[in-house]
Design a protein around this motif. Sequence first.
Motif, PDB file in Angstrom:
ATOM      1  N   THR A  81       0.861  -1.184   0.000  1.00 19.87           N
ATOM      2  CA  THR A  81       0.000   0.000   0.000  1.00 19.87           C
ATOM      3  C   THR A  81       0.896   1.232   0.000  1.00 19.87           C
ATOM      4  OG1 THR A  81      -1.801  -1.088   1.161  1.00 19.87           O
ATOM      5  CG2 THR A  81      -1.659   1.300   1.377  1.00 19.87           C
ATOM      6  N   LEU A  82       0.648   2.134  -0.932  1.00 21.61           N
ATOM      7  CA  LEU A  82       1.557   3.272  -1.105  1.00 21.61           C
ATOM      8  C   LEU A  82       1.291   4.318  -0.025  1.00 21.61           C
ATOM      9  CD1 LEU A  82       1.374   3.465  -4.998  1.00 21.61           C
ATOM     10  CD2 LEU A  82       3.138   2.396  -3.561  1.00 21.61           C
ATOM     11  N   ILE A  83       2.144   4.274   0.992  1.00 22.96           N
ATOM     12  CA  ILE A  83       1.976   5.176   2.128  1.00 22.96           C
ATOM     13  C   ILE A  83       2.468   6.589   1.798  1.00 22.96           C
ATOM     14  CG2 ILE A  83       4.215   4.497   3.122  1.00 22.96           C
ATOM     15  CD1 ILE A  83       0.954   5.388   5.058  1.00 22.96           C
ATOM     16  N   THR A  84       3.137   6.717   0.664  1.00 23.61           N
ATOM     17  CA  THR A  84       3.697   8.016   0.280  1.00 23.61           C
ATOM     18  C   THR A  84       2.712   8.880  -0.496  1.00 23.61           C
ATOM     19  OG1 THR A  84       4.583   6.848  -1.617  1.00 23.61           O
ATOM     20  CG2 THR A  84       6.103   7.285   0.185  1.00 23.61           C
ATOM     21  N   THR A  85       2.020   8.248  -1.454  1.00 21.82           N
ATOM     22  CA  THR A  85       1.195   9.030  -2.373  1.00 21.82           C
ATOM     23  C   THR A  85      -0.293   8.908  -2.074  1.00 21.82           C
ATOM     24  OG1 THR A  85       1.425   7.189  -3.928  1.00 21.82           O
ATOM     25  CG2 THR A  85       2.817   9.098  -4.286  1.00 21.82           C
ATOM     26  N   ASN A  86      -0.688   7.945  -1.248  1.00 25.14           N
ATOM     27  CA  ASN A  86      -2.073   7.898  -0.807  1.00 25.14           C
ATOM     28  C   ASN A  86      -2.259   8.844   0.365  1.00 25.14           C
ATOM     29  OD1 ASN A  86      -3.568   5.851  -2.336  1.00 25.14           O
ATOM     30  ND2 ASN A  86      -2.082   4.411  -1.494  1.00 25.14           N
ATOM     31  N   ASP A  87      -3.437   9.397   0.457  1.00 23.34           N
ATOM     32  CA  ASP A  87      -3.781  10.173   1.642  1.00 23.34           C
ATOM     33  C   ASP A  87      -3.978   9.208   2.809  1.00 23.34           C
ATOM     34  OD1 ASP A  87      -4.813  11.802   3.575  1.00 23.34           O
ATOM     35  OD2 ASP A  87      -6.482  12.564   2.351  1.00 23.34           O
ATOM     36  N   PRO A  88      -3.250   9.384   3.894  1.00 27.48           N
ATOM     37  CA  PRO A  88      -3.404   8.457   5.029  1.00 27.48           C
ATOM     38  C   PRO A  88      -4.838   8.414   5.566  1.00 27.48           C
ATOM     39  CG  PRO A  88      -1.996  10.340   5.604  1.00 27.48           C
ATOM     40  CD  PRO A  88      -2.191  10.377   4.128  1.00 27.48           C
ATOM     41  N   VAL A  89      -5.572   9.512   5.396  1.00 32.30           N
ATOM     42  CA  VAL A  89      -6.976   9.515   5.827  1.00 32.30           C
ATOM     43  C   VAL A  89      -7.776   8.494   5.002  1.00 32.30           C
ATOM     44  CG1 VAL A  89      -9.107  10.881   5.878  1.00 32.30           C
ATOM     45  CG2 VAL A  89      -6.943  11.875   6.675  1.00 32.30           C
ATOM     46  N   LYS A  90      -7.513   8.469   3.708  1.00 25.30           N
ATOM     47  CA  LYS A  90      -8.257   7.535   2.853  1.00 25.30           C
ATOM     48  C   LYS A  90      -7.827   6.089   3.129  1.00 25.30           C
ATOM     49  CE  LYS A  90     -11.391   7.443  -0.435  1.00 25.30           C
ATOM     50  NZ  LYS A  90     -12.194   6.331   0.105  1.00 25.30           N
ATOM     51  N   ILE A  91      -6.548   5.872   3.409  1.00 22.67           N
ATOM     52  CA  ILE A  91      -6.110   4.517   3.777  1.00 22.67           C
ATOM     53  C   ILE A  91      -6.834   4.075   5.043  1.00 22.67           C
ATOM     54  CG2 ILE A  91      -4.168   3.067   4.497  1.00 22.67           C
ATOM     55  CD1 ILE A  91      -2.306   4.809   2.873  1.00 22.67           C
ATOM     56  N   ALA A  92      -6.882   4.968   6.034  1.00 25.60           N
ATOM     57  CA  ALA A  92      -7.538   4.626   7.308  1.00 25.60           C
ATOM     58  C   ALA A  92      -8.986   4.238   7.056  1.00 25.60           C
ATOM     59  CB  ALA A  92      -7.454   5.807   8.273  1.00 25.60           C
ATOM     60  N   ASN A 122      10.968  13.009  -1.340  1.00 25.32           N
ATOM     61  CA  ASN A 122      10.430  13.016   0.022  1.00 25.32           C
ATOM     62  C   ASN A 122       9.922  11.640   0.440  1.00 25.32           C
ATOM     63  OD1 ASN A 122      10.855  15.783   0.373  1.00 25.32           O
ATOM     64  ND2 ASN A 122       8.897  16.282  -0.611  1.00 25.32           N
ATOM     65  N   GLY A 123      10.329  10.594  -0.277  1.00 23.83           N
ATOM     66  CA  GLY A 123       9.777   9.271  -0.018  1.00 23.83           C
ATOM     67  C   GLY A 123       9.819   8.853   1.447  1.00 23.83           C
ATOM     68  N   ILE A 124      10.977   8.943   2.057  1.00 24.42           N
ATOM     69  CA  ILE A 124      11.104   8.504   3.455  1.00 24.42           C
ATOM     70  C   ILE A 124      10.299   9.420   4.390  1.00 24.42           C
ATOM     71  CG2 ILE A 124      12.715   8.208   5.376  1.00 24.42           C
ATOM     72  CD1 ILE A 124      13.307   5.985   3.615  1.00 24.42           C
ATOM     73  N   PRO A 125      10.481  10.755   4.320  1.00 18.82           N
ATOM     74  CA  PRO A 125       9.682  11.618   5.201  1.00 18.82           C
ATOM     75  C   PRO A 125       8.168  11.424   5.014  1.00 18.82           C
ATOM     76  CG  PRO A 125      11.484  12.878   4.240  1.00 18.82           C
ATOM     77  CD  PRO A 125      11.503  11.530   3.579  1.00 18.82           C
ATOM     78  N   LEU A 126       7.719  11.194   3.788  1.00 19.51           N
ATOM     79  CA  LEU A 126       6.288  10.938   3.561  1.00 19.51           C
ATOM     80  C   LEU A 126       5.860   9.650   4.248  1.00 19.51           C
ATOM     81  CD1 LEU A 126       5.955  11.845  -0.233  1.00 19.51           C
ATOM     82  CD2 LEU A 126       4.476  12.766   1.580  1.00 19.51           C
ATOM     83  N   ALA A 127       6.677   8.604   4.106  1.00 20.72           N
ATOM     84  CA  ALA A 127       6.326   7.325   4.717  1.00 20.72           C
ATOM     85  C   ALA A 127       6.252   7.465   6.233  1.00 20.72           C
ATOM     86  CB  ALA A 127       7.348   6.255   4.336  1.00 20.72           C
ATOM     87  N   ILE A 128       7.139   8.238   6.801  1.00 26.18           N
ATOM     88  CA  ILE A 128       7.183   8.398   8.263  1.00 26.18           C
ATOM     89  C   ILE A 128       5.973   9.209   8.735  1.00 26.18           C
ATOM     90  CG2 ILE A 128       8.487   9.368  10.186  1.00 26.18           C
ATOM     91  CD1 ILE A 128       9.984   7.046   8.932  1.00 26.18           C
ATOM     92  N   GLU A 129       5.762  10.364   8.112  1.00 25.74           N
ATOM     93  CA  GLU A 129       4.679  11.245   8.582  1.00 25.74           C
ATOM     94  C   GLU A 129       3.301  10.630   8.329  1.00 25.74           C
ATOM     95  OE1 GLU A 129       4.772  15.583   7.945  1.00 25.74           O
ATOM     96  OE2 GLU A 129       2.780  15.384   7.040  1.00 25.74           O
ATOM     97  N   ASN A 130       3.097  10.119   7.108  1.00 28.20           N
ATOM     98  CA  ASN A 130       1.777   9.587   6.773  1.00 28.20           C
ATOM     99  C   ASN A 130       1.421   8.387   7.643  1.00 28.20           C
ATOM    100  OD1 ASN A 130       1.391  11.500   4.818  1.00 28.20           O
ATOM    101  ND2 ASN A 130       1.825  10.152   3.082  1.00 28.20           N
ATOM    102  N   TYR A 131       2.397   7.535   7.900  1.00 30.92           N
ATOM    103  CA  TYR A 131       2.080   6.350   8.699  1.00 30.92           C
ATOM    104  C   TYR A 131       1.793   6.728  10.147  1.00 30.92           C
ATOM    105  CZ  TYR A 131       2.081   1.881  10.953  1.00 30.92           C
ATOM    106  OH  TYR A 131       1.691   0.801  11.709  1.00 30.92           O
ATOM    107  N   ASP A 132       2.519   7.693  10.644  1.00 29.23           N
ATOM    108  CA  ASP A 132       2.256   8.100  12.022  1.00 29.23           C
ATOM    109  C   ASP A 132       0.836   8.659  12.155  1.00 29.23           C
ATOM    110  OD1 ASP A 132       3.728   8.174  14.604  1.00 29.23           O
ATOM    111  OD2 ASP A 132       3.070  10.276  14.562  1.00 29.23           O
ATOM    112  N   LEU A 133       0.402   9.396  11.140  1.00 30.66           N
ATOM    113  CA  LEU A 133      -0.986   9.895  11.146  1.00 30.66           C
ATOM    114  C   LEU A 133      -1.974   8.731  11.016  1.00 30.66           C
ATOM    115  CD1 LEU A 133      -3.233  11.974  11.046  1.00 30.66           C
ATOM    116  CD2 LEU A 133      -2.693  12.374   8.617  1.00 30.66           C
ATOM    117  N   LEU A 134      -1.684   7.803  10.114  1.00 31.93           N
ATOM    118  CA  LEU A 134      -2.584   6.656   9.933  1.00 31.93           C
ATOM    119  C   LEU A 134      -2.794   5.920  11.254  1.00 31.93           C
ATOM    120  CD1 LEU A 134      -4.153   4.599   8.184  1.00 31.93           C
ATOM    121  CD2 LEU A 134      -1.964   3.516   7.636  1.00 31.93           C
ATOM    122  N   ARG A 135      -1.720   5.704  11.966  1.00 32.59           N
ATOM    123  CA  ARG A 135      -1.849   5.016  13.268  1.00 32.59           C
ATOM    124  C   ARG A 135      -2.774   5.784  14.201  1.00 32.59           C
ATOM    125  NH1 ARG A 135       1.622   1.166  15.110  1.00 32.59           N
ATOM    126  NH2 ARG A 135       1.316   1.946  17.234  1.00 32.59           N
TER     127      ARG A 135
END
Lengths: 217, 379
Positions: B81-92, B128-141
């Motif tokens: 699941t693309l944690i970088t380009t998907n909106d974490p809200v929509k993943i949630a 920004n791949g790594i920073p996106l993965a870090i920030e978006n996943y933290d929000l998803l959680r």
Amino acid sequence: MTRSDAGGGGTTRRTLAVVSAGLSQPSSTRLLADQLAAATRDELVRHGEQVDLRLIELREHAHDIVNHVLTGFPSESLRQVLDDVTGADGLIAVSPIFNASYSGLFKSFFDLVDADALGGRAVLIGATGGTARHSLALEHALRPMFTYLRAVVAPTAVFAAPEDWAGGAVDGALRARIDRAGRELAELVRRSAPSSGPADPFALTTSFDQLLGGQDT
Amino acid sequence: MQFGVFTVGDVTVDPTNGREPTERERIKAMVTIALKAEEVGLDVFATGEHHNPPFVPSSPTTMLGWIAARTERLQLSTATTLITTNDPVKIAEDYAMLQHLADGRVDLMMGRGNTGPVYPWFGQDIRNGIPLAIENYDLLRRLWREDVVDWKGKFRTPLQSFTSTPRPLDGVPPFVWHGSIRSPEIAEQAAYYGDGFFANHIFWPAEHTQRMVGLYRQRFEHYGHGSADQAIVGLGGQVFMRRNSQDAVREFRPYFDNAPVYGHGPSLEEFTAQTPLTVGSPQQVIDRTLSFRDYVGDYQRQLFLIDHAGLPLKTVLEQLDLLGEEVVPVLRKEFESLRPAHVPLAPTHASLLAAAGGGSDSTVHAVDDVTGRAPEQTR
């Protein structure tokens, strides 16, 4: 790749990686690389340093280089070559000039070197060609590439044309350039701290709290 | 231990006959493969997510929802699941919904995606791949764990008093794996949260996988989630089997030679020696797969890639028969007999629920207009 030890009695052991992109046997590119390596080694030994030479013929790794470009990872033997190059104290890189620039094999090999892996490293560049009119390829192709890689390139770059090899000229102008270039590289190597070897690609360089805090790596 | 298949969902010409499936054929083949995976006794089906040709699975929860409705036991997952380009809200939202419909059979694997052009299509930048993965996943959680979220970050518009619905099934968020081939930051991320780590284990030599898994295990222990050998590890793998190994090599070679990613590069023999790819008899696949444990330790999930590079559906279904009848039963028994008692199995909704001391409905009801009570006060 072969490896030979030289020197003795010194306190520091230095590693020189020598990359030759020559294709024929014998190769004038390899001949120039060997002479640049010998000049550098002799100068370092004269200053009491021990020298390990690592000679790399890119031809032997040509298929692995293309495979790495395509698959994204090196074969085991190519990985050792890349580690030898990025972990050395000094690098001598010599390419034949094809169509006014470095050979494709030479460039493909250095395309596989991580952009940070040669930062601050002492490098001597050399080239061979069918005519002296190619000599500035060293300055418009090889030097900018190593500058991009943030290497420290010796001021003297050595180009050898057919007339340099002919008629004993190797004892003349070319010999003088090789010796001067060797002294320059030896001086750059001597002024730098011994290499700590190739970088560990799996090393963590940032704490997770820093990553979470949005600090760039 | 869980065994399954994962698919990238590529539409690739069959090099042996020049035939190229339509998108519809490929989509139908993917879900047929999923149903077959359950039928032959595999545990997991995971689909990739891509947003460019030649790939079809741009909408994983639609596909997994369809599969969920037609299966009983199969664990449904993503790769990735693309944690970088998907909106974490929509993943949630999407995966919480899917988890309800699938009665708890869903987990996810986060990945960054390495296709540069995709990022700007979704307003992002691959650098920004790594920073996106870090920030978006933290929000998803947080969206799965907190009923009302106030949040501000670098990459997404801020959230004020936001409630992601539906709330996770039984109040327990889906288990998450993090996939990465070579980024130590992602192994660190998985370890930090005590999530699973999945090594691609297809395109790179075993030594890389060993280093990445080793780092993850060490950091998992560092962050206090358990001992290193209790960390949750998944591996990919790529196999092609026929009863006679020479037949397997002969049949697979044209697919290998023309495959996306490594085609026209190393020979089949070189690639087999350098990576975990195994082309041969079922016994060879058993032996090779058991050897993975030698360098990653006891692990929890093994996914095989069997349906790419233009292989026809009929052939893929034959591979699933071999996996289900001959390979996985032996692997299941062997791995289980080797696994020490203190090494956990892969977390599932049921195990996470038990660990949480049982579930509770976590519905957040809308603000009461009469009392004016906020959502968090209505529980």
